[in-house]
Enzyme design. Structure first.
Site, PDB file in Angstrom:
ATOM      1  CB  ALA A 186      -0.896  -0.018   1.225  1.00  0.00           C
TER       2      ALA A 186
ATOM      3  CD  GLU B 133      -1.889  -7.483   3.556  1.00  0.00           C
ATOM      4  OE1 GLU B 133      -1.755  -6.317   3.119  1.00  0.00           O
ATOM      5  OE2 GLU B 133      -2.177  -7.731   4.734  1.00  0.00           O
TER       6      GLU B 133
HETATM    7  N1  DAK Z   1       4.526   3.239  -0.943  1.00  0.00           N
HETATM    8  C1  DAK Z   1       4.876   4.403  -1.537  1.00  0.00           C
HETATM    9  N2  DAK Z   1       5.947   4.509  -2.313  1.00  0.00           N
HETATM   10  C2  DAK Z   1       6.728   3.449  -2.502  1.00  0.00           C
HETATM   11  C3  DAK Z   1       6.426   2.194  -1.896  1.00  0.00           C
HETATM   12  C4  DAK Z   1       5.232   2.102  -1.090  1.00  0.00           C
HETATM   13  N3  DAK Z   1       4.836   0.952  -0.532  1.00  0.00           N
HETATM   14  N4  DAK Z   1       7.396   1.325  -2.254  1.00  0.00           N
HETATM   15  C5  DAK Z   1       8.245   1.985  -3.056  1.00  0.00           C
HETATM   16  N5  DAK Z   1       7.849   3.274  -3.196  1.00  0.00           N
HETATM   17  C6  DAK Z   1       8.509   4.323  -3.975  1.00  0.00           C
HETATM   18  C7  DAK Z   1       9.767   4.843  -3.278  1.00  0.00           C
HETATM   19  O1  DAK Z   1       9.417   5.800  -2.303  1.00  0.00           O
HETATM   20  C8  DAK Z   1      10.510   5.437  -4.448  1.00  0.00           C
HETATM   21  O2  DAK Z   1       9.932   6.671  -4.757  1.00  0.00           O
HETATM   22  P1  DAK Z   1      10.858   7.969  -5.095  1.00  0.00           P
HETATM   23  O3  DAK Z   1      11.775   8.117  -3.939  1.00  0.00           O
HETATM   24  O4  DAK Z   1      11.582   7.580  -6.364  1.00  0.00           O
HETATM   25  O5  DAK Z   1       9.878   9.071  -5.274  1.00  0.00           O
HETATM   26  C9  DAK Z   1      10.192   4.468  -5.585  1.00  0.00           C
HETATM   27  O6  DAK Z   1       9.003   3.782  -5.193  1.00  0.00           O
HETATM   28  C10 DAK Z   1      11.292   3.437  -5.821  1.00  0.00           C
HETATM   29  O7  DAK Z   1      11.540   2.805  -4.585  1.00  0.00           O
HETATM   30  P2  DAK Z   1      13.021   2.672  -3.966  1.00  0.00           P
HETATM   31  O8  DAK Z   1      13.888   3.776  -4.416  1.00  0.00           O
HETATM   32  O9  DAK Z   1      12.855   2.476  -2.506  1.00  0.00           O
HETATM   33  O10 DAK Z   1      13.507   1.321  -4.681  1.00  0.00           O
HETATM   34  P3  DAK Z   1      14.558   0.262  -4.137  1.00  0.00           P
HETATM   35  O11 DAK Z   1      14.791  -0.664  -5.275  1.00  0.00           O
HETATM   36  O12 DAK Z   1      15.747   0.942  -3.518  1.00  0.00           O
HETATM   37  O13 DAK Z   1      13.806  -0.512  -2.959  1.00  0.00           O
HETATM   38  C11 DAK Z   1      11.945  -1.685  -1.947  1.00  0.00           C
HETATM   39  C12 DAK Z   1      12.726  -1.337  -3.251  1.00  0.00           C
HETATM   40  C13 DAK Z   1      10.693  -2.458  -2.387  1.00  0.00           C
HETATM   41  C14 DAK Z   1      12.805  -2.567  -1.062  1.00  0.00           C
HETATM   42  C15 DAK Z   1      11.583  -0.366  -1.192  1.00  0.00           C
HETATM   43  O14 DAK Z   1      10.964   0.547  -2.098  1.00  0.00           O
HETATM   44  C16 DAK Z   1      10.640  -0.594  -0.047  1.00  0.00           C
HETATM   45  O15 DAK Z   1      11.024  -1.039   1.038  1.00  0.00           O
HETATM   46  N6  DAK Z   1       9.359  -0.235  -0.240  1.00  0.00           N
HETATM   47  C17 DAK Z   1       8.349  -0.293   0.814  1.00  0.00           C
HETATM   48  C18 DAK Z   1       7.858  -1.715   1.010  1.00  0.00           C
HETATM   49  C19 DAK Z   1       6.866  -1.793   2.153  1.00  0.00           C
HETATM   50  O16 DAK Z   1       7.153  -1.455   3.294  1.00  0.00           O
HETATM   51  N7  DAK Z   1       5.653  -2.254   1.841  1.00  0.00           N
HETATM   52  C20 DAK Z   1       4.569  -2.362   2.820  1.00  0.00           C
HETATM   53  C21 DAK Z   1       3.738  -1.088   2.862  1.00  0.00           C
HETATM   54  S1  DAK Z   1       2.453  -1.134   4.085  1.00  0.00           S
HETATM   55  C22 DAK Z   1      -5.226  -2.365   4.352  1.00  0.00           C
HETATM   56  C23 DAK Z   1      -4.843  -2.738   3.111  1.00  0.00           C
HETATM   57  C24 DAK Z   1      -3.489  -2.821   2.803  1.00  0.00           C
HETATM   58  C25 DAK Z   1      -2.530  -2.482   3.734  1.00  0.00           C
HETATM   59  C26 DAK Z   1      -2.925  -2.122   4.986  1.00  0.00           C
HETATM   60  C27 DAK Z   1      -4.278  -2.049   5.299  1.00  0.00           C
HETATM   61  N8  DAK Z   1      -6.640  -2.285   4.706  1.00  0.00           N
HETATM   62  C28 DAK Z   1      -7.618  -2.756   3.741  1.00  0.00           C
HETATM   63  C29 DAK Z   1      -7.038  -1.841   5.950  1.00  0.00           C
HETATM   64  C30 DAK Z   1      -1.137  -2.569   3.321  1.00  0.00           C
HETATM   65  C31 DAK Z   1      -0.108  -1.977   3.948  1.00  0.00           C
HETATM   66  C32 DAK Z   1       1.212  -1.998   3.310  1.00  0.00           C
HETATM   67  O17 DAK Z   1       1.419  -2.587   2.266  1.00  0.00           O
END
Ligand code: DAK
Length: 258
Positions: free
Chosen positions: A66, A112
């Site tokens: 997300a 998910e």
């Molecule tokens: N959200 C927003 N932006 C994201 C993102 C995300 N999840 N993942 C990547 N990006 C963006 C980065 O900010 C970056 O943007 P700029 O800086 O270029 O503007 C761009 O994508 C490229 O990412 P990176 O530069 O970080 O790329 P790397 O190759 O260095 O790293 C990575 C890739 C996948 C390891 C890293 O981007 C990362 O850790 N991303 C976050 C992964 C994460 O934590 N995912 C979980 C998010 S929480 C619900 C439904 C759903 C959810 C909750 C509730 N309900 C129905 C209630 C879900 C929650 C989640 O998923």
């Protein structure tokens, strides 16, 4: 269709393909995107010409979760009031088979979403994880539930509590993926699988999907009774008569979907 659309749709014979299209943010799933994705799946579900669907991202990311930036300032009340990312749950009402074609990052809400599909074809580069612990939260769209049912408790615990990611081969081993193929082939493979399914008896497909999903919701005895009722119910369809007659006559069945 505009390349700026949040999702891109295509049809391949009887298969509807939906591509998540937020490449600059590794296909992060924001609210409008999830709404567009569910709208597209529901439109295919309602289209008589379509019999199965594929959901995919791109080679680098199925979806990295997300949209974190969208959630930074939320509170419990605001999350609840907005029914944050509520479109996620709409996938549970899709009646036709949905296959996830996964390459690259498949994290958090992305995983998910993939687990909410009925089958999963992974490229060798796919990486599956629930990294919410790194953000001070836990999965919120079924991650603790579907993941645990798929891979078992100890692996789910490691993924949710310690951000363990699974390689494609590990995902296959633990039952998260149906098959792993080279990255050049993952979408083609998913489309081929969907095409094979799409020519099968439509009412039985719908009934079989619902029956398998019921295994998650009921006691075994109740599930077996529900399966039996559904099995008997299919004897009211033209397709059951056609399928069994075709077998006896040694010819391919001609499904009517009725
Ligand atoms: N959200 C927003 N932006 C994201 C993102 C995300 N999840 N993942 C990547 N990006 C963006 C980065 O900010 C970056 O943007 P700029 O800086 O270029 O503007 C761009 O994508 C490229 O990412 P990176 O530069 O970080 O790329 P790397 O190759 O260095 O790293 C990575 C890739 C996948 C390891 C890293 O981007 C990362 O850790 N991303 C976050 C992964 C994460 O934590 N995912 C979980 C998010 S929480 C619900 C439904 C759903 C959810 C909750 C509730 N309900 C129905 C209630 C879900 C929650 C989640 O998923």
């Amino acid at each position: 269709m505009s390349q700026d659309a949040l999702v891109l749709t295509e049809t391949h014979d009887r298969v509807g393909l939906v591509r998540i299209n937020n490449p600059k943010a590794l296909n992060a799933l924001n609210n409008p995107l999830m709404t567009a994705l569910m709208d597209a799946l529901e439109a295919f579900d309602a289209d008589d010409k379509i019999r199965a669907m594929v959901v995919t991202g791109n080679e680098r990311a199925f979806a990295a979760g997300a949209d974190i930036k969208e959630m930074v300032d939320e509170t419990p009340e605001s999350m609840n009031a907005k029914a944050h990312i509520a479109p996620f749950d709409r996938i549970m009402d899709i009646q036709k088979p949905v296959i996830a074609a996964v390459s690259g990052w498949c994290l958090g809400g992305g995983n998910e979403l993939a687990m909410s599909c009925d089958m999963l074809v992974a490229s060798e580069t796919a990486q599956f994880g629930q990294p919410e612990i790194n953000l001070g939260v836990i999965p919120g769209a079924g991650g603790t539930q579907r993941l645990t049912r798929a891979v078992g408790k100890v692996i789910a615990m490691e993924m949710v509590l310690n951000n363990r990611t699974l390689s494609a081969e590990e995902a296959l081993h633990y039952g998260l993926a149906n098959r792993v193929v080279p990255v050049e082939r993952y979408l083609e493979e998913a489309l081929e699988l969907a095409q094979q399914i799409a020519v099968r008896a439509p009412v039985a497909l719908r009934t079989g999907k619902a029956a398998v999903n019921q295994a998650f919701d009921t006691y075994l005895k109740d599930g077996i009774q529900a399966e039996r009722d559904a099995f008997y119910g299919l004897f009211a369809t033209e397709d059951q008569k056609e399928g069994m007659q075709a077998f006896a006559e040694k010819r391919p069945a001609n499904w009517k979907g009725a």
